[in-house]
Write a protein that holds these residues in place. Structure first.
Motif, PDB file in Angstrom:
ATOM      1  N   LEU A  19       0.836  -1.205   0.000  1.00 31.91           N
ATOM      2  CA  LEU A  19       0.000   0.000   0.000  1.00 31.91           C
ATOM      3  C   LEU A  19       0.873   1.259   0.000  1.00 31.91           C
ATOM      4  CD1 LEU A  19      -2.867   1.219   0.285  1.00 31.91           C
ATOM      5  CD2 LEU A  19      -2.548   1.113   2.756  1.00 31.91           C
ATOM      6  N   LEU A  20       1.955   1.238   0.781  1.00 30.28           N
ATOM      7  CA  LEU A  20       2.852   2.400   0.821  1.00 30.28           C
ATOM      8  C   LEU A  20       3.424   2.658  -0.570  1.00 30.28           C
ATOM      9  CD1 LEU A  20       4.796   1.812   4.180  1.00 30.28           C
ATOM     10  CD2 LEU A  20       3.059   3.554   3.722  1.00 30.28           C
ATOM     11  N   ALA A  21       3.797   1.573  -1.266  1.00 30.72           N
ATOM     12  CA  ALA A  21       4.365   1.733  -2.610  1.00 30.72           C
ATOM     13  C   ALA A  21       3.329   2.364  -3.539  1.00 30.72           C
ATOM     14  CB  ALA A  21       4.834   0.384  -3.145  1.00 30.72           C
TER      15      ALA A  21
ATOM     16  N   ASP B 248       4.221  -7.503  14.647  1.00 28.43           N
ATOM     17  CA  ASP B 248       3.862  -7.493  13.227  1.00 28.43           C
ATOM     18  C   ASP B 248       4.813  -6.639  12.387  1.00 28.43           C
ATOM     19  OD1 ASP B 248       1.726  -9.098  13.879  1.00 28.43           O
ATOM     20  OD2 ASP B 248       0.315  -7.441  14.082  1.00 28.43           O
ATOM     21  N   MET B 249       5.997  -6.347  12.932  1.00 28.32           N
ATOM     22  CA  MET B 249       6.938  -5.481  12.204  1.00 28.32           C
ATOM     23  C   MET B 249       7.774  -6.327  11.241  1.00 28.32           C
ATOM     24  SD  MET B 249       7.579  -2.371  11.884  1.00 28.32           S
ATOM     25  CE  MET B 249       7.145  -1.450  13.342  1.00 28.32           C
TER      26      MET B 249
ATOM     27  N   LEU C 196       8.020  -4.386   5.339  1.00 33.75           N
ATOM     28  CA  LEU C 196       7.559  -3.049   5.734  1.00 33.75           C
ATOM     29  C   LEU C 196       8.759  -2.148   6.032  1.00 33.75           C
ATOM     30  CD1 LEU C 196       5.383  -1.022   6.431  1.00 33.75           C
ATOM     31  CD2 LEU C 196       5.260  -1.999   8.719  1.00 33.75           C
ATOM     32  N   LEU C 197       9.723  -2.677   6.780  1.00 36.52           N
ATOM     33  CA  LEU C 197      10.897  -1.859   7.114  1.00 36.52           C
ATOM     34  C   LEU C 197      11.629  -1.449   5.836  1.00 36.52           C
ATOM     35  CD1 LEU C 197      12.180  -3.833  10.236  1.00 36.52           C
ATOM     36  CD2 LEU C 197      11.062  -1.595  10.212  1.00 36.52           C
ATOM     37  N   ASP C 198      11.719  -2.374   4.884  1.00 32.57           N
ATOM     38  CA  ASP C 198      12.405  -2.045   3.623  1.00 32.57           C
ATOM     39  C   ASP C 198      11.642  -0.960   2.849  1.00 32.57           C
ATOM     40  OD1 ASP C 198      14.225  -3.884   4.412  1.00 32.57           O
ATOM     41  OD2 ASP C 198      13.680  -5.424   2.944  1.00 32.57           O
ATOM     42  N   ALA C 199      10.318  -1.025   2.928  1.00 32.61           N
ATOM     43  CA  ALA C 199       9.520   0.015   2.254  1.00 32.61           C
ATOM     44  C   ALA C 199       9.777   1.377   2.906  1.00 32.61           C
ATOM     45  CB  ALA C 199       8.032  -0.340   2.318  1.00 32.61           C
ATOM     46  N   VAL C 200       9.849   1.390   4.242  1.00 33.38           N
ATOM     47  CA  VAL C 200      10.118   2.656   4.952  1.00 33.38           C
ATOM     48  C   VAL C 200      11.489   3.192   4.530  1.00 33.38           C
ATOM     49  CG1 VAL C 200      10.494   3.693   7.235  1.00 33.38           C
ATOM     50  CG2 VAL C 200       8.641   2.042   6.909  1.00 33.38           C
TER      51      VAL C 200
ATOM     52  N   ARG D 237      16.460  -4.667  14.645  1.00 32.23           N
ATOM     53  CA  ARG D 237      16.234  -4.942  13.218  1.00 32.23           C
ATOM     54  C   ARG D 237      15.756  -3.665  12.512  1.00 32.23           C
ATOM     55  NH1 ARG D 237      11.650  -7.430  11.273  1.00 32.23           N
ATOM     56  NH2 ARG D 237      11.046  -7.930  13.396  1.00 32.23           N
ATOM     57  N   ALA D 238      14.837  -2.954  13.164  1.00 27.86           N
ATOM     58  CA  ALA D 238      14.313  -1.719  12.549  1.00 27.86           C
ATOM     59  C   ALA D 238      15.455  -0.720  12.347  1.00 27.86           C
ATOM     60  CB  ALA D 238      13.224  -1.121  13.434  1.00 27.86           C
ATOM     61  N   ARG D 239      16.293  -0.584  13.370  1.00 29.36           N
ATOM     62  CA  ARG D 239      17.363   0.425  13.272  1.00 29.36           C
ATOM     63  C   ARG D 239      18.440   0.011  12.276  1.00 29.36           C
ATOM     64  NH1 ARG D 239      17.182   2.027  19.653  1.00 29.36           N
ATOM     65  NH2 ARG D 239      15.736   3.773  19.372  1.00 29.36           N
ATOM     66  N   GLU D 240      18.640  -1.308  12.165  1.00 32.51           N
ATOM     67  CA  GLU D 240      19.633  -1.790  11.202  1.00 32.51           C
ATOM     68  C   GLU D 240      19.143  -1.606   9.766  1.00 32.51           C
ATOM     69  OE1 GLU D 240      21.050  -6.153  11.048  1.00 32.51           O
ATOM     70  OE2 GLU D 240      21.633  -5.281  12.988  1.00 32.51           O
ATOM     71  N   ARG D 241      17.866  -1.967   9.548  1.00 35.64           N
ATOM     72  CA  ARG D 241      17.339  -1.923   8.178  1.00 35.64           C
ATOM     73  C   ARG D 241      16.990  -0.521   7.713  1.00 35.64           C
ATOM     74  NH1 ARG D 241      16.126  -7.576   6.968  1.00 35.64           N
ATOM     75  NH2 ARG D 241      15.509  -7.222   4.812  1.00 35.64           N
TER      76      ARG D 241
END
Ligand code: SAM
Ligand code: SF4
Length: 490
Positions: free
Chosen positions: A240-242, A262-263, A267-271, A311-315
């Motif tokens: 949806l973001l794309a 649910d992270m 999703l992280l890659d899209a962000v 993971r979020a901060r790394e990606r």
């Protein structure tokens, strides 16, 4: 009436308590009533219809509504034709209690029935009889039946209803299926349902045509958004973001609130990869103690939360993460609380919203566990946790000094609202959701500007507009806006 006189339009006054979802609901309800001939007033004494859009998440929010209802009782006595409506979460949860405590209320409308409001107002005005519209309780029928009774309320948008037409909320999901033991939302907002992506994208296009530069996608667990097309295709939040990213004219996309478990990496890659998507994740942890998380039925452990955070901060390099915490939950010992303190200290959240546990009748926590932490202990823990968070927020903010922030200007800051003159203090937000204040002309509202940050407090970054941008070098000035009557958020 002479030909030059215009007919007097009936007036609606609305007060909103609670979250962004409620702010959006109020915007939509008023827009629908405007179509029915109403105009918005911010003076309750002049209203023909008075609506209270309510929140049940904490007792304090409900108290606010009951005291507001007490305040307006004399108005109803003076003018029995005045229509008083209680709408939203409290209406869904406590219809009988509301009529018991405020028998003069004419209309009680739950979150899943807001589309009926214009018709119900007409019915009250025509018959003088109270009107109710409520969805089914979670156990009052099969899943489909209960889902159908909670309609996603997404009528046509009216930019006049937003304090700043360049920013808009878009609902992408209703309800919640997580059933955290302390929380009323799964019963007040019903089963989790994701909206069709085509409808969301069309709504975003309309909003952009109306002047929106930023949309904030709303869902209780927004990152569990998934639309099943029924033919084997599924649209996830990352998809949806794309799609939204391709909407011409849209400058920024945010989404709240995320559920830690649910992270997903897509999703992280899209962000990370989509430049218009804010590098900001609100992911409430609620507690830093496994025993508390289990009692809360949060479905993750402290280690799992940390895994998600790393993971979020790394990606997503540079991503800002914020959280919510509940202090004084049932059975929270000093040792449990110390674990939460440590988590907040170590996690370096951009900011945290900290709440004292409020027992909510009807929840599993209220049934199973005594609310055994004294109020003064809750208060002390709240202050202690806030102090740790504020120290971290200041450190985070100080790292911005000497850097630039690209902000969307949201309007006058609180200080700017009190000042006079053409150049006043404005407030904007960076791509990482940091609040930045700087001096400028109010007409810059709705523009993207580059700010050189030169000072910081725990809550705010201070800076100056990059030379050349105050003069609207890009020629993107938003036209001066007429004075609006605001939605009252209390
Ligand atoms: N769906 C979101 C989530 O899961 O984080 C937020 C929903 S709730 C409206 C916002 C916050 O209110 C929660 O994150 C939680 O910290 C807090 N909250 C919910 N129920 C509460 C209660 N009974 N007492 C105190 N705080 C509560
Ligand atoms: Fe409430 Fe938990 Fe659902 Fe958030 S995820 S709305 S806290 S039940």
């Amino acid at each position: 009436m002479t030909p030059t006189e215009s007919p007097v339009r009936p007036r609606v006054y609305i007060e909103t308590v609670g979250c962004q979802m409620n702010v959006l609901d109020s915007e939509l309800v008023v827009a629908a009533l405007k179509k029915d001939g109403y105009e918005l007033t911010d003076d309750p004494a002049t209203a023909d219809v008075m609506l209270f859009n309510t929140c049940s998440v904490r007792e304090h929010a409900e108290d606010k509504t009951y005291s507001a209802l007490g305040r307006v009782a004399p108005l109803k006595k003076q003018d029995p034709a005045l229509v008083i409506g209680v709408i939203g979460c409290m209406a869904q949860k406590d219809q009988e209690a509301i009529r018991g405590r405020a028998p003069y209320v004419d209309m009680v409308v739950g979150t899943g029935q807001l589309a009926k409001i214009p018709e119900l107002v007409r019915a009250v005005r025509a018959t003088g009889k109270p009107q109710y519209a409520l969805s089914l309780g979670r156990t009052d029928g099969g899943r489909h039946e209960v889902e159908a009774s909670f309609e996603s309320y997404d009528p046509a948008r009216d930019p006049e209803m937003r304090p700043n037409s360049s920013q808009a909320f878009v609902r992408i999901q209703i309800g919640c299926d997580k059933f955290c033991t302390y929380c009323v939302v799964p019963s007040t907002r019903g089963p989790e349902q994701s909206r069709h992506p085509d409808h969301i994208v069309s709504e975003a296009r309309v909003l952009v045509d109306q002047g929106a530069k930023e949309v904030t996608l709303l869902g209780q667990t927004v990152n569990s958004y998934v639309f099943d097309h029924g033919d084997g295709r599924r649209t996830r939040l990352s998809d949806l973001l794309a799609r939204l990213h391709d909407v011409d004219g849209l400058g920024r996309i945010k989404f709240v609130t995320n559920f830690p478990k649910d992270m997903t990496n897509d999703l992280l890659d899209a962000v990370r990869d989509l430049p218009k998507v804010c590098k900001y994740l609100h992911v409430p942890a609620q507690s830093g103690c496994d025993e508390m998380l289990k009692r809360m039925k949060r479905l993750y452990t402290v280690d799992e939360y940390w895994e998600m955070l790393h993971r979020a901060r790394e990606r997503v390099p540079g991503v800002a993460v914020s959280s919510d915490f509940i202090v004084g939950f049932c059975g929270e010992t000093e040792d449990s609380f110390a674990k939460t303190m440590r988590m907040v200290e170590d996690a370096r959240f951009k900011n945290s919203f900290i709440f004292k546990y409020s027992e909510r009748p009807g929840t599993k926590a209220a049934e199973r566990f005594p609310d055994d932490i004294p109020e003064e202990v809750k208060r002390r823990r709240n202050q202690d946790l806030l102090a740790v968070q504020n120290a971290n927020s200041l450190t985070d903010h100080q790292q911005w000094i000497g850097r630039e922030a690209r902000v969307l200007v949201e309007g006058l800051s609180r200080q700017g609202q009190k000042a006079a003159g053409p150049v006043r203090q404005l407030l904007g937000r960076s791509l990482t959701d940091h609040i930045v204040v700087f001096d400028g002309n109010e007409r810059l509202t709705g523009n993207f500007l580059t700010i050189d940050v030169n000072d910081a407090s725990p809550f705010t970054l201070y800076g100056t507009v990059r030379t050349g941008e105050t003069q609207g070098a890009t020629g993107e000035y938003t036209a001066p806006r007429p004075k609006r009557v605001g939605l009252q958020v209390v």
